[in-house]
Structures are given as structure tokens and as C-alpha cells.
Design a protein around this motif. Structure first.
Motif, mmCIF file in Angstrom:
data_model
loop_
_atom_site.group_PDB
_atom_site.id
_atom_site.type_symbol
_atom_site.label_atom_id
_atom_site.label_comp_id
_atom_site.label_asym_id
_atom_site.label_seq_id
_atom_site.Cartn_x
_atom_site.Cartn_y
_atom_site.Cartn_z
ATOM 1 N N SER A 233 6.222 -2.944 6.333
ATOM 2 C CA SER A 233 6.250 -2.257 5.041
ATOM 3 C C SER A 233 7.467 -2.673 4.222
ATOM 4 N N MET B 157 7.086 -4.509 0.560
ATOM 5 C CA MET B 157 7.636 -3.819 -0.614
ATOM 6 C C MET B 157 8.713 -4.667 -1.277
ATOM 7 N N ARG C 241 8.036 0.536 -8.085
ATOM 8 C CA ARG C 241 8.250 0.941 -6.692
ATOM 9 C C ARG C 241 7.002 1.558 -6.071
ATOM 10 N N GLU C 242 6.375 2.511 -6.766
ATOM 11 C CA GLU C 242 5.208 3.176 -6.198
ATOM 12 C C GLU C 242 4.048 2.197 -6.048
ATOM 13 N N ALA D 141 4.682 0.123 -3.003
ATOM 14 C CA ALA D 141 4.484 0.918 -1.795
ATOM 15 C C ALA D 141 3.003 1.144 -1.518
ATOM 16 N N SER E 257 1.445 -1.996 -0.233
ATOM 17 C CA SER E 257 1.902 -2.213 1.141
ATOM 18 C C SER E 257 1.136 -1.331 2.120
ATOM 19 N N PHE F 185 6.973 9.794 1.060
ATOM 20 C CA PHE F 185 7.536 8.530 0.582
ATOM 21 C C PHE F 185 7.003 8.206 -0.809
ATOM 22 N N LEU F 186 5.693 8.327 -1.011
ATOM 23 C CA LEU F 186 5.112 8.030 -2.314
ATOM 24 C C LEU F 186 5.556 9.034 -3.375
ATOM 25 N N ILE G 135 9.710 7.933 -3.829
ATOM 26 C CA ILE G 135 10.258 6.587 -3.935
ATOM 27 C C ILE G 135 10.670 6.218 -5.359
ATOM 28 N N MET H 214 15.169 2.327 -3.103
ATOM 29 C CA MET H 214 15.227 1.743 -1.760
ATOM 30 C C MET H 214 16.625 1.760 -1.146
#
Length: 265
Positions: A167, A171, A181-182, A185, A188, A236-237, A240, A245
Motif C-alpha cells: 500500500s 500510494m 491522497r484519497e 489510497a 491502492s 484511513f480513508l 488521510i 502521509m
């Protein structure tokens, strides 16, 4: 294994499978710090299956659309955004599959060491941090094209090296290519479904050669890994886009340094 060991390892696997911090790095820690024996093939199958159930259940609506529109595009000649994404995921899976066939034995023989894991933890942790800071973070999944999907797929193949984090490296590649970012993710996590499925089937083939199978350990490991993985994906979602990160990169650097300290002490 003892119940306590099953709980610790299953929760650890479920949480670290989808965070950019490397599950392989964490699964060597109990052996190094507590002297635990290798958890064995059956338990590996269980925790992989638990992670797979979690990601499939979490993205069940997305998966339904991906399959429906991905296959439906061949009948009417028009691909929706979901249909297009489905085939980009297929493309991105190919490099890791080919790399596993070619390099699996070499990696298993030469690269599964604490030194390699500590090095990749730090090196790819710094790369993750750089990608998060320098990435444009402007593109959504709808703007992903086949070239970028293939590059992310090539990055996923690198994750065969222990400590890299599947992951984490995917990412990182997504952020370097300008994805939000989302979006990076989500792509991934969706990419993980075919990869975990294929690796799980490979492990099951080996599992069939065993004389005895600890079904109780398998069931408990699957349930705990699945629950922890689902919780991990959800939060995480959710977080993030706000936290970035950096916390995970710092964690990788600290853990890598700790592993080196254990090696050299």
C-alpha cells in the motif's frame, strides 16, 4: 499457537496490510522481541483471507459497479468511468503477478532479512514523505490513465521486496503522479483485491499439502484480521486528506532505526 499470539499477529496483520507501514516488517517483531516461532503457513492463509474479506466488503458497491460496467463496456462499446477504472485495475495488477512468478524464489532466499526490511522501511518511508510533500495532489480517479495505472502497477511489483509495503509504494507512486491522497489510497486498496486473492490462492495450494490444519487458529485469525483491516481502511480513508502521509513516514523511519538497533546491538 497460543491465543494471545493469534490475537496479536492477526490484529497486527489486519492493521498493517493497508497502512503504508509494511506488514512484513511488523510480523518479524514478535519473533525478534519475544522469541515467537514462525506463525506457519495456515495462519498466513487465515490472515490474508481476513484482509481480503475486509477490503471486498468495504468496497462491495464499488466492486459491483466495476464488474458490471467493466464487462458491460464490451457489449455496447461504451465504457463508464467505473468500467474504465476496472480495466485500469486489471492492467495495474499484471506487473506484480509477473514479478512474483519470476522473482519469488530469489526474494524468499535472499531478501527476507531484518537488514533488508530495516533498509526498505527507511528508504521508502523517505520516498513516501517526499511524494506527499512534492506531489501536485490534483487528480481524481476519473483522471487516471493507462500509463499512470501501469506505473503504479510497476511500483506494486517492487513491494515484493520485504519492508517496502504494497500500500505504501502504490500510494507513493500515485502521489508522485499527481493524484489526490484519497484517490491514491482508494486505487491502492482496490488494487489489493486481485493481488491478495492471487497470493492467497497460492498459499492455499501449499496448505493442501499439510497433513494437519489448525482450523481453530485459522478461524480466529481470519475474523480478527478481517475486523482490524476493515476498521483500518475506514478510518484511513476518512483521515488521510487531513493528516497526510507524514505520520506514517515518521513511523517507518523510527521502526527502521529500531530494527537496525536490534541488528547491531
Amino acid at each position: 499457537m497460543e491465543i494471545f499470539q493469534i490475537v496479536v499477529l492477526a490484529l497486527m496483520q489486519g492493521l498493517t496490510e493497508f497502512l503504508p507501514i509494511s506488514s512484513s516488517a511488523h510480523l518479524i517483531l514478535p519473533a525478534e522481541l519475544l522469541g515467537w516461532r514462525d506463525q506457519g503457513l495456515a495462519f498466513d492463509v487465515a490472515v490474508h483471507f481476513g484482509s481480503l474479506i475486509a477490503v471486498v466488503f468495504y468496497f462491495r458497491k464499488d466492486i459491483r459497479l466495476l464488474i458490471k460496467d467493466g464487462l458491460g463496456g464490451f457489449t455496447d462499446g461504451r465504457f463508464t468511468a467505473e468500467g474504465r477504472l476496472a480495466w485500469l485495475l486489471v492492467l495495474a495488477t499484471i506487473p506484480a503477478g509477473l514479478a512474483a512468478l519470476v522473482f519469488e524464489d530469489f526474494i524468499a532466499t535472499n531478501l527476507r532479512s531484518a537488514t533488508v526490511i530495516a533498509t526498505t522501511m527507511i528508504g521508502f518511508g523517505l520516498l513516501l514523505w517526499w511524494a506527499d510533500v512534492r506531489g501536485a495532489r490534483r487528480d481524481s480517479l476519473a483522471q487516471l490513465n493507462w500509463k499512470k495505472a501501469l506505473l503504479i502497477g510497476l511500483a506494486q511489483a517492487v513491494a515484493l521486496i520485504p519492508g517496502t509495503s504494497r500500500s505504501g509504494i502504490t500510494m507513493t507512486a500515485g502521489l508522485m503522479l499527481g493524484m489526490k491522497r484519497e484517490a491514491a489510497a482508494r486505487f491502492s486498496f482496490l488494487m489489493s483485491i486481485p493481488v491478495i486473492t492471487l497470493s492467497g490462492l497460492w498459499l492455499v495450494m501449499d496448505l493442501l499439502t499439510l497433513d494437519t490444519v489448525p482450523w481453530g487458529d485459522i478461524l480466529l485469525g481470519t475474523v480478527l484480521s478481517g475486523i482490524s483491516a476493515y476498521v483500518c481502511i475506514h478510518f484511513f480513508l476518512q483521515l488521510i486528506s487531513r493528516i497526510g502521509m507524514a505520520p506514517f513516514a515518521i513511523y517507518r523511519l523510527v521502526l527502521g532505526a529500531f530494527l537496525f538497533w536490534m541488528i547491531w546491538r
